[in-house]
Design a protein around this motif. Structure first.
Motif, PDB file in Angstrom:
ATOM      1  N   LYS A 102      -5.170   9.740  -3.388  1.00 49.33           N
ATOM      2  CA  LYS A 102      -4.990   8.353  -3.754  1.00 49.33           C
ATOM      3  C   LYS A 102      -6.319   7.600  -3.670  1.00 49.33           C
ATOM      4  O   LYS A 102      -7.254   8.040  -2.997  1.00 49.33           O
ATOM      5  CB  LYS A 102      -3.935   7.701  -2.854  1.00 49.33           C
ATOM      6  CG  LYS A 102      -2.525   8.255  -3.078  1.00 49.33           C
ATOM      7  CD  LYS A 102      -1.503   7.493  -2.283  1.00 49.33           C
ATOM      8  CE  LYS A 102      -0.100   8.005  -2.564  1.00 49.33           C
ATOM      9  NZ  LYS A 102       0.309   7.763  -3.974  1.00 49.33           N
ATOM     10  N   THR A 103      -6.379   6.449  -4.343  1.00 50.67           N
ATOM     11  CA  THR A 103      -7.597   5.639  -4.396  1.00 50.67           C
ATOM     12  C   THR A 103      -7.332   4.247  -3.847  1.00 50.67           C
ATOM     13  O   THR A 103      -6.295   3.644  -4.157  1.00 50.67           O
ATOM     14  CB  THR A 103      -8.098   5.520  -5.852  1.00 50.67           C
ATOM     15  OG1 THR A 103      -8.403   6.817  -6.350  1.00 50.67           O
ATOM     16  CG2 THR A 103      -9.349   4.646  -5.924  1.00 50.67           C
ATOM     17  N   VAL A 104      -8.262   3.760  -3.038  1.00 48.19           N
ATOM     18  CA  VAL A 104      -8.189   2.401  -2.526  1.00 48.19           C
ATOM     19  C   VAL A 104      -9.436   1.646  -2.961  1.00 48.19           C
ATOM     20  O   VAL A 104     -10.541   2.197  -2.937  1.00 48.19           O
ATOM     21  CB  VAL A 104      -8.051   2.376  -0.987  1.00 48.19           C
ATOM     22  CG1 VAL A 104      -9.269   3.007  -0.314  1.00 48.19           C
ATOM     23  CG2 VAL A 104      -7.843   0.945  -0.477  1.00 48.19           C
ATOM     24  N   THR A 127      -9.836   0.392 -14.764  1.00 51.91           N
ATOM     25  CA  THR A 127     -10.508   1.689 -14.895  1.00 51.91           C
ATOM     26  C   THR A 127     -10.123   2.628 -13.762  1.00 51.91           C
ATOM     27  O   THR A 127      -9.795   3.806 -13.980  1.00 51.91           O
ATOM     28  CB  THR A 127     -12.041   1.500 -14.907  1.00 51.91           C
ATOM     29  OG1 THR A 127     -12.399   0.673 -16.017  1.00 51.91           O
ATOM     30  CG2 THR A 127     -12.754   2.844 -15.013  1.00 51.91           C
ATOM     31  N   LEU A 128     -10.154   2.115 -12.529  1.00 55.36           N
ATOM     32  CA  LEU A 128      -9.890   2.958 -11.360  1.00 55.36           C
ATOM     33  C   LEU A 128      -8.405   3.231 -11.152  1.00 55.36           C
ATOM     34  O   LEU A 128      -8.032   4.272 -10.620  1.00 55.36           O
ATOM     35  CB  LEU A 128     -10.441   2.285 -10.097  1.00 55.36           C
ATOM     36  CG  LEU A 128     -11.953   2.107  -9.985  1.00 55.36           C
ATOM     37  CD1 LEU A 128     -12.280   1.342  -8.705  1.00 55.36           C
ATOM     38  CD2 LEU A 128     -12.657   3.461  -9.981  1.00 55.36           C
ATOM     39  N   LYS A 129      -7.563   2.270 -11.528  1.00 53.85           N
ATOM     40  CA  LYS A 129      -6.128   2.321 -11.248  1.00 53.85           C
ATOM     41  C   LYS A 129      -5.878   2.633  -9.765  1.00 53.85           C
ATOM     42  O   LYS A 129      -5.197   3.606  -9.411  1.00 53.85           O
ATOM     43  CB  LYS A 129      -5.440   3.359 -12.125  1.00 53.85           C
ATOM     44  CG  LYS A 129      -5.491   3.021 -13.614  1.00 53.85           C
ATOM     45  CD  LYS A 129      -4.810   4.085 -14.439  1.00 53.85           C
ATOM     46  CE  LYS A 129      -4.713   3.670 -15.909  1.00 53.85           C
ATOM     47  NZ  LYS A 129      -6.038   3.436 -16.523  1.00 53.85           N
ATOM     48  N   PRO A 130      -6.428   1.813  -8.851  1.00 50.62           N
ATOM     49  CA  PRO A 130      -6.249   2.088  -7.424  1.00 50.62           C
ATOM     50  C   PRO A 130      -4.794   1.945  -7.002  1.00 50.62           C
ATOM     51  O   PRO A 130      -4.025   1.188  -7.603  1.00 50.62           O
ATOM     52  CB  PRO A 130      -7.121   1.021  -6.755  1.00 50.62           C
ATOM     53  CG  PRO A 130      -7.130  -0.113  -7.727  1.00 50.62           C
ATOM     54  CD  PRO A 130      -7.139   0.542  -9.087  1.00 50.62           C
ATOM     55  N   ASP A 131      -4.425   2.685  -5.982  1.00 50.77           N
ATOM     56  CA  ASP A 131      -3.071   2.591  -5.451  1.00 50.77           C
ATOM     57  C   ASP A 131      -2.901   1.324  -4.621  1.00 50.77           C
ATOM     58  O   ASP A 131      -1.790   0.792  -4.526  1.00 50.77           O
ATOM     59  CB  ASP A 131      -2.764   3.826  -4.608  1.00 50.77           C
ATOM     60  CG  ASP A 131      -2.782   5.091  -5.443  1.00 50.77           C
ATOM     61  OD1 ASP A 131      -1.738   5.425  -6.026  1.00 50.77           O
ATOM     62  OD2 ASP A 131      -3.849   5.731  -5.531  1.00 50.77           O
ATOM     63  N   MET A 138      -2.972 -10.043 -10.806  1.00 47.39           N
ATOM     64  CA  MET A 138      -2.811 -10.092 -12.259  1.00 47.39           C
ATOM     65  C   MET A 138      -2.336  -8.757 -12.820  1.00 47.39           C
ATOM     66  O   MET A 138      -1.569  -8.711 -13.779  1.00 47.39           O
ATOM     67  CB  MET A 138      -4.136 -10.474 -12.918  1.00 47.39           C
ATOM     68  CG  MET A 138      -4.585 -11.907 -12.657  1.00 47.39           C
ATOM     69  SD  MET A 138      -6.273 -12.178 -13.265  1.00 47.39           S
ATOM     70  CE  MET A 138      -6.057 -11.861 -15.018  1.00 47.39           C
ATOM     71  N   THR A 139      -2.811  -7.663 -12.228  1.00 52.88           N
ATOM     72  CA  THR A 139      -2.505  -6.324 -12.742  1.00 52.88           C
ATOM     73  C   THR A 139      -1.306  -5.680 -12.057  1.00 52.88           C
ATOM     74  O   THR A 139      -0.957  -4.542 -12.366  1.00 52.88           O
ATOM     75  CB  THR A 139      -3.732  -5.404 -12.581  1.00 52.88           C
ATOM     76  OG1 THR A 139      -4.112  -5.362 -11.195  1.00 52.88           O
ATOM     77  CG2 THR A 139      -4.904  -5.892 -13.417  1.00 52.88           C
ATOM     78  N   GLY A 140      -0.691  -6.382 -11.104  1.00 54.75           N
ATOM     79  CA  GLY A 140       0.465  -5.827 -10.422  1.00 54.75           C
ATOM     80  C   GLY A 140       0.133  -4.718  -9.446  1.00 54.75           C
ATOM     81  O   GLY A 140       0.982  -3.891  -9.118  1.00 54.75           O
ATOM     82  N   THR A 141      -1.107  -4.694  -8.972  1.00 53.26           N
ATOM     83  CA  THR A 141      -1.531  -3.665  -8.018  1.00 53.26           C
ATOM     84  C   THR A 141      -1.182  -4.100  -6.595  1.00 53.26           C
ATOM     85  O   THR A 141      -1.515  -5.215  -6.190  1.00 53.26           O
ATOM     86  CB  THR A 141      -3.050  -3.437  -8.112  1.00 53.26           C
ATOM     87  OG1 THR A 141      -3.402  -3.127  -9.463  1.00 53.26           O
ATOM     88  CG2 THR A 141      -3.487  -2.293  -7.198  1.00 53.26           C
ATOM     89  N   PRO A 142      -0.517  -3.267  -5.806  1.00 54.33           N
ATOM     90  CA  PRO A 142      -0.209  -3.626  -4.417  1.00 54.33           C
ATOM     91  C   PRO A 142      -1.486  -3.984  -3.664  1.00 54.33           C
ATOM     92  O   PRO A 142      -2.539  -3.368  -3.880  1.00 54.33           O
ATOM     93  CB  PRO A 142       0.422  -2.349  -3.850  1.00 54.33           C
ATOM     94  CG  PRO A 142       0.990  -1.652  -5.036  1.00 54.33           C
ATOM     95  CD  PRO A 142       0.025  -1.945  -6.160  1.00 54.33           C
TER      96      PRO A 142
END
Length: 368
Positions: A3-5, A89-93, A112-116
């Motif tokens: 996963k990516t943070v 670009t990264l689509k972090p978790d 804005m992107t709905g990222t937790p």
């Protein structure tokens, strides 16, 4: 797949150090770490364990001048667009913010992107900036319970503690070595990662008020701004006092662990490190802060019996000289304060915060 943070923090030690601690822990757990910050991070960025460091445009609000406000809005808008591009670009978790105005664009872009997202509040009170961001995050990690939060925010609050760097945890095993009545007395002075002119103006004249015997026992380590270095070193030399001065100490956790007493500001990272290391301190909260966060931080250690807060307006050279003399002759009092400071420590804070990150990661795709 791992996963990516995306971590985001202002470019000062108080914001970057907790983020660095979390980065190291998540790397051990197999995560990929990216950092979004500002250009000030160059001083610390080389030690930050991130795959990439993204410099994001940002600015704080300075006054009400229309031109200044327009520049701030433009910078924040530019930074938000940059951060949104990085996130897409990264689509972090998870995106995790550690304070400072450079966290605004990435945290807003996460919403804005709905990222937790997780907002970490290191201080004992939540500042205005974090209150603005808190509405849109998934969770709020706090160092200590914050009682004045609204119901909306308190439902998101998770007490994790304030993460400290690996170097602090390594130095935490060293027991406190109380001063002997006729031995060296080790005084450490620092004002946060940027240093503090106040201490450069205060400590040398305070030492001048000490009797010769006390001066001969002193061993001072002091963080100074570069422009103050020559005059501070000369003052100590003229007084015949052993002193080591520098703009920044890379091994600060070790320096704290070796001190008999520390004189410093009460920023969140400093207070957390003092408690984990278990060292007594004279805390001088930064005056003038609207949120009075440093005063609140100092009260945490004062209530435990591990520190003596003194307002800057009350701390003149004669007062500090009297305090130094008092502590020189009170090894038992210092030892008890060291023990009490350690009693409020959360050395596992980084593991708690990493656990929260992994929990929130499962909510990817859900809008807060």
């Amino acid at each position: 797949m791992g996963k990516t943070v995306l971590l985001t923090a202002g470019g000062t030690g108080g914001h970057l150090f907790p983020a660095q601690a979390l980065a190291s822990e998540l790397l051990r757990r197999g995560w990929t770490v990216e950092l979004a910050t500002d250009e000030r991070a160059d001083k610390y960025g080389s030690a930050f364990p991130a795959r990439n460091v993204h410099i994001i445009a940002s600015e704080t609000i300075r006054g009400r001048n229309p031109i200044s406000l327009a520049k701030t809005v433009f910078s924040l808008l530019k930074g938000t667009l940059q951060a949104r591009s990085v996130i897409r670009t990264l689509k972090p978790d998870v995106v995790a913010g550690f304070g400072g105005y450079p966290t605004f664009p990435p945290m807003f872009a996460a919403r804005m992107t709905g990222t937790p997202s997780i907002l970490h509040e290191a201080n004992a009170v939540m500042g205005r900036a974090n209150k603005l961001l808190a509405k849109g995050v998934t969770a709020i990690a706090t160092s200590v319970p914050i009682e004045d939060l609204s119901d909306t925010f308190s439902s998101k609050q998770v007490e994790t503690g304030n993460p400290v760097r690996d170097a602090v945890l390594e130095a935490a095993d060293l027991p406190y070595d109380a001063p002997c009545s006729d031995g060296e007395f080790k005084l450490l002075v620092f004002g946060g990662s940027q240093g503090a002119r106040f201490f450069s103006d205060l400590v040398p004249p305070s030492v001048e008020h000490l009797p010769g015997e006390a001066r001969s026992r002193l061993r001072i380590v002091q963080q100074c701004r570069s422009e103050d270095m020559d005059r501070v070193q000369k003052a100590y030399k003229d007084l015949g006092v052993a002193a080591e001065c520098a703009p920044f100490f890379q091994d600060m956790p070790k320096r704290i662990s070796q001190a008999h007493i520390v004189v410093c500001r009460s920023g969140a990272s400093s207070v957390s490190e003092l408690s984990v290391l278990g060292r007594p301190s004279i805390l001088v909260p930064l005056p003038g802060a609207i949120d009075q966060d440093q005063a609140a931080n100092a009260k945490v250690l004062e209530k435990a019996g591990g520190a003596w807060p003194i307002r800057e307006v009350d701390l003149h050279p004669e007062r500090l000289a009297k305090e130094i003399l008092r502590f020189m002759d009170a090894p038992d009092m210092l030892s008890k304060a060291a023990e009490r400071a350690r009693s409020v420590a959360k050395p596992d804070a980084v593991k708690r915060l990493a656990d929260l990150v992994e929990t929130i990661a499962h909510k990817k795709g859900e809008r807060p």
